[in-house]
Motif scaffolding. Structure first.
Motif, PDB file in Angstrom:
ATOM      1  N   PHE A  14       0.844  -1.189   0.000  1.00  0.00           N
ATOM      2  CA  PHE A  14       0.000   0.000   0.000  1.00  0.00           C
ATOM      3  C   PHE A  14       0.880   1.240   0.000  1.00  0.00           C
ATOM      4  CE2 PHE A  14      -2.847  -3.234   1.595  1.00  0.00           C
ATOM      5  CZ  PHE A  14      -3.997  -2.946   0.878  1.00  0.00           C
ATOM      6  N   ILE A  26       2.766  -6.610   1.319  1.00  0.00           N
ATOM      7  CA  ILE A  26       1.741  -7.462   1.909  1.00  0.00           C
ATOM      8  C   ILE A  26       1.759  -8.816   1.205  1.00  0.00           C
ATOM      9  CG2 ILE A  26      -0.721  -7.667   2.407  1.00  0.00           C
ATOM     10  CD1 ILE A  26       0.526  -5.259   3.738  1.00  0.00           C
ATOM     11  N   SER A  46      -4.325 -14.516   9.842  1.00  0.00           N
ATOM     12  CA  SER A  46      -4.998 -13.219   9.878  1.00  0.00           C
ATOM     13  C   SER A  46      -3.994 -12.110   9.567  1.00  0.00           C
ATOM     14  CB  SER A  46      -5.601 -13.012  11.272  1.00  0.00           C
ATOM     15  OG  SER A  46      -6.198 -11.743  11.320  1.00  0.00           O
ATOM     16  N   GLY A  49      -3.168 -11.002   4.082  1.00  0.00           N
ATOM     17  CA  GLY A  49      -3.385 -10.405   2.766  1.00  0.00           C
ATOM     18  C   GLY A  49      -4.416 -11.126   1.918  1.00  0.00           C
ATOM     19  N   LYS A  50      -5.263 -11.921   2.559  1.00  0.00           N
ATOM     20  CA  LYS A  50      -6.281 -12.655   1.793  1.00  0.00           C
ATOM     21  C   LYS A  50      -7.328 -11.699   1.224  1.00  0.00           C
ATOM     22  CE  LYS A  50      -7.380 -15.134   5.389  1.00  0.00           C
ATOM     23  NZ  LYS A  50      -6.484 -14.463   6.340  1.00  0.00           N
ATOM     24  N   THR A  51      -7.817 -10.777   2.070  1.00  0.00           N
ATOM     25  CA  THR A  51      -8.802  -9.804   1.597  1.00  0.00           C
ATOM     26  C   THR A  51      -8.197  -8.928   0.511  1.00  0.00           C
ATOM     27  OG1 THR A  51      -9.873  -9.798   3.762  1.00  0.00           O
ATOM     28  CG2 THR A  51     -10.316  -7.927   2.321  1.00  0.00           C
ATOM     29  N   THR A  52      -6.939  -8.532   0.736  1.00  0.00           N
ATOM     30  CA  THR A  52      -6.251  -7.716  -0.263  1.00  0.00           C
ATOM     31  C   THR A  52      -6.183  -8.446  -1.599  1.00  0.00           C
ATOM     32  OG1 THR A  52      -4.915  -6.886   1.559  1.00  0.00           O
ATOM     33  CG2 THR A  52      -4.160  -6.371  -0.655  1.00  0.00           C
ATOM     34  N   GLU A 173     -14.517 -15.269   3.906  1.00  0.00           N
ATOM     35  CA  GLU A 173     -15.048 -15.767   5.177  1.00  0.00           C
ATOM     36  C   GLU A 173     -16.548 -15.542   5.317  1.00  0.00           C
ATOM     37  OE1 GLU A 173     -12.851 -14.782   8.692  1.00  0.00           O
ATOM     38  OE2 GLU A 173     -11.080 -14.364   7.486  1.00  0.00           O
ATOM     39  N   HIS A 206     -10.815 -19.219   7.567  1.00  0.00           N
ATOM     40  CA  HIS A 206      -9.821 -19.487   8.613  1.00  0.00           C
ATOM     41  C   HIS A 206      -9.874 -20.938   9.047  1.00  0.00           C
ATOM     42  CE1 HIS A 206      -9.410 -15.130  10.081  1.00  0.00           C
ATOM     43  NE2 HIS A 206      -8.336 -15.503   9.450  1.00  0.00           N
TER      44      HIS A 206
END
Ligand SMILES: Nc1ncnc2c1ncn2[C@@H]1O[C@H](COP(=O)(O)OP(=O)(O)OP(=O)(O)O)[C@@H](O)[C@H]1O
Ligand SMILES: [Mg+2]
Lengths: 263, 277
Positions: A14, A26, A46, A49-52, A173, A206
């Protein structure tokens, strides 16, 4: 099977904020591909960087390096302006937060994508009602998001994506905030839906058991900067019995292997 | 809702005594404070002399006779229309402009110091200028009100546009929404509460602005009334006009709240008073 989505040597950091340390990578050197009709599950720590990653695939965020190729079309790198969020409704995205519109009721939120895409008709309305019943939201259609529980909001946001039936669905998730019972129910429903339509699903979780029970393949990500730590093909035959799968010998073996990899 | 409630209740009649006392009870604190203020006022009039502060009773009598003769209503409606026309002329563009500027960061940055300046400029000092430019008629009052209202609503709306969760916008874009669809169906409804905050703050200022402009130069309106009567040392008369100003402020405030409640039914009740209903 043909490759639908290909991620190669992906990197993301970022923008550094003034007066701070240079921001860390990330994601770095992340490569994998997703076949058409595949159910891919992704597990990772957690903050890894999964959401990213999903944001970049859905093109609401731009990668800093590497390639993301969807149906052999390259996503723009480092260029927020030329992103095409959702790639013309081909990629649906159930985000980690529910992101419901607070001024629309549960039903209006579910119908929102249909309204946007000009696909609201009797048939799609009926489909929405079916989905609402399937996730146990019947009777709550007229409630505003702040009047729903966290899990109910999550379910609303889930069917808001399912209702317009995009060929590819990213899920971050989606069952995290639910009780074991509802969770099993929804996993079952999702399995059935996927068996019917042969969608391509990228599913972040997760929960190792969930990753094995649902997926054709599980990807384990490392800590930041994240890359692929391991990849596991899951050959447990379908249709699977989500409840009974926990004792399947392949499940137990996979569980051990994946757990050893998850840091 | 109201009809449903009373139909289910024990007393159904033209005058619902139970409801009335309940309503009175819920305003008990307001009434107590009002009585206390009136008592202090009366005490002061005994202490300092009626000549300086008038008496509550004297004001009430004059208010009544002013209403009967129609004189008070004529001036009040004059002030009221100035305030409302100015409110619309200033408030509507101010509620639209931030949406147009949303994707224009450079233009916004250029305009910003001027907006801050306009927001902070003392409106009392501007009133003579407006009278110079627009004459002593209704135009100069409307201009002053519009000028005052514009900046209040502009900044409130801008806050609304800026504080909207970008994730909601992204969600809509992924679902296929175009830029203009996002503006109309995500940004705008998200900013409406802030627009109304601006309206609610600006409304009393619009009445105040009209009165101030009339004080400086006018031949009609409540401000003119105050000016004329204070020159004649008619303290009670000044209080009558001030009371009329207060009443107008109450009414307009009530209207804004009513419309807001109607439009924002989706919001969770945010304070105790809202939950009481
Ligand atoms: N907009 C942003 N600006 C700066 N840093 C960010 C931003 N979004 C995420 N990050 C950072 O990126 C890293 C990964 O975040 P991300 O949300 O992708 O994690 P995650 O794997 O989804 O975690 P979780 O499982 O807890 O949801 C975190 O260290 C976070 O601080
Ligand atoms: Mg996440």
């Amino acid at each position: 099977m043909s490759v639908l989505l290909e991620v190669r040597d992906l990197a993301k950091r970022f923008a550094t904020r003034a007066g701070r340390e240079p921001s860390p990578w990330i994601i770095q050197g992340l490569s994998f591909s997703v076949n058409e009709g595949e159910f891919l599950t992704i597990i990772g720590p957690s903050g890894g960087g999964k959401t990213t990653l999903l944001n970049m695939i859905a093109q609401i965020d731009a990668a800093s390096g590497g390639e993301i190729r969807f149906q052999s079309q390259l996503a723009p790198i480092n260029d927020m302006k030329s992103l095409k969020p959702g790639l013309n409704c081909q990629i649906g995205y159930v985000t980690q937060e529910d992101n419901l519109l607070p001024w629309r009721t549960c039903l209006e939120n579910v119908l929102f994508p249909l309204l946007v895409q000009g696909k609201l008709n009797d048939e799609t309305r009926a489909r929405a009602q079916t989905l609402i019943r399937a996730v146990g939201l019947a009777g709550w259609e007229d409630h505003y998001p702040h009047e729903l529980s966290g899990g109910m909001r999550k379910r609303t946001s889930l069917i808001r994506t399912l209702v317009y039936d995009p060929p590819v669905i990213l899920m971050d998730e989606p069952f995290g905030a639910l009780d074991a019972q509802t969770r099993l129910q929804l996993q079952d429903d999702l399995m059935r839906l996927w068996n019917l339509g042969k969608k391509t699903i990228v599913f972040v979780t997760h929960d190792i058991s969930e990753a094995i029970a649902l997926g054709d393949r599980t990807l384990v990500l490392t800590r930041q900067p994240s890359s692929v730590a391991g990849e596991h093909r899951i050959t447990i035959p379908r249709p699977r019995d989500i409840r009974g799968i926990l004792t399947h010998p392949e499940f137990i073996e996979l569980y051990q292997r994946i757990r050893a990899q998850v840091q | 809702m109201a009809t449903l409630k009373s139909a289910g209740g024990p007393s159904v009649g033209v005058f619902d005594a139970g409801r009335f006392t309940a309503k009175l009870y819920s305003h008990r604190d307001h009434i107590l404070v009002l009585i206390a203020l009136l008592a202090i006022w009366h005490g002061l009039s005994l202490l300092l002399g009626v000549y300086w502060v008038g008496t509550p009773w004297g004001v009430a009598v004059r208010l009544y006779s002013g209403l009967l003769s129609g004189e008070l209503l004529r001036h009040a409606s004059y002030t009221f229309s100035e305030a409302m026309i100015g409110f619309v002329i200033g408030g509507i563009p101010a509620a639209i402009l931030p949406f147009l500027l949303r994707r224009q960061p450079i233009l916004t940055a250029i305009l910003d110091p001027f907006m801050v300046g306009g927001y902070g400029s003392p409106k009392l000092a501007l009133a003579p200028l407006f009278i110079l430019w627009f004459g002593i008629g209704i135009e100069s009052k409307i201009a002053l009100v519009a000028f005052t209202v514009f900046f209040i609503v502009y900044f409130a709306t801008q806050t609304g546009v800026r504080t909207l969760d970008p994730k909601l916008v992204q969600m809509a874009q992924v679902a296929g929404a175009s830029e203009s669809y996002v503006a109309r169906h995500i940004i705008f409804p998200g900013a409406v509460p802030h627009i109304f905050t601006g309206f609610r703050i600006a409304m009393p200022y619009s009445i105040g602005g009209a009165v101030v402009a009339e004080l400086i130069s006018a031949n009609r309106g409540l401000g003119y009334m105050i000016q004329l009567r204070s020159m004649n040392f008619d303290t009670t008369g000044v209080f009558v006009a001030l009371t009329a100003v207060c009443i107008i402020v109450f009414i307009t405030n009530w209207i804004v709240n009513f419309v807001e409640k109607r439009l924002l039914r989706w919001r969770p009740p945010s304070d105790v008073t809202a939950q009481k209903e």
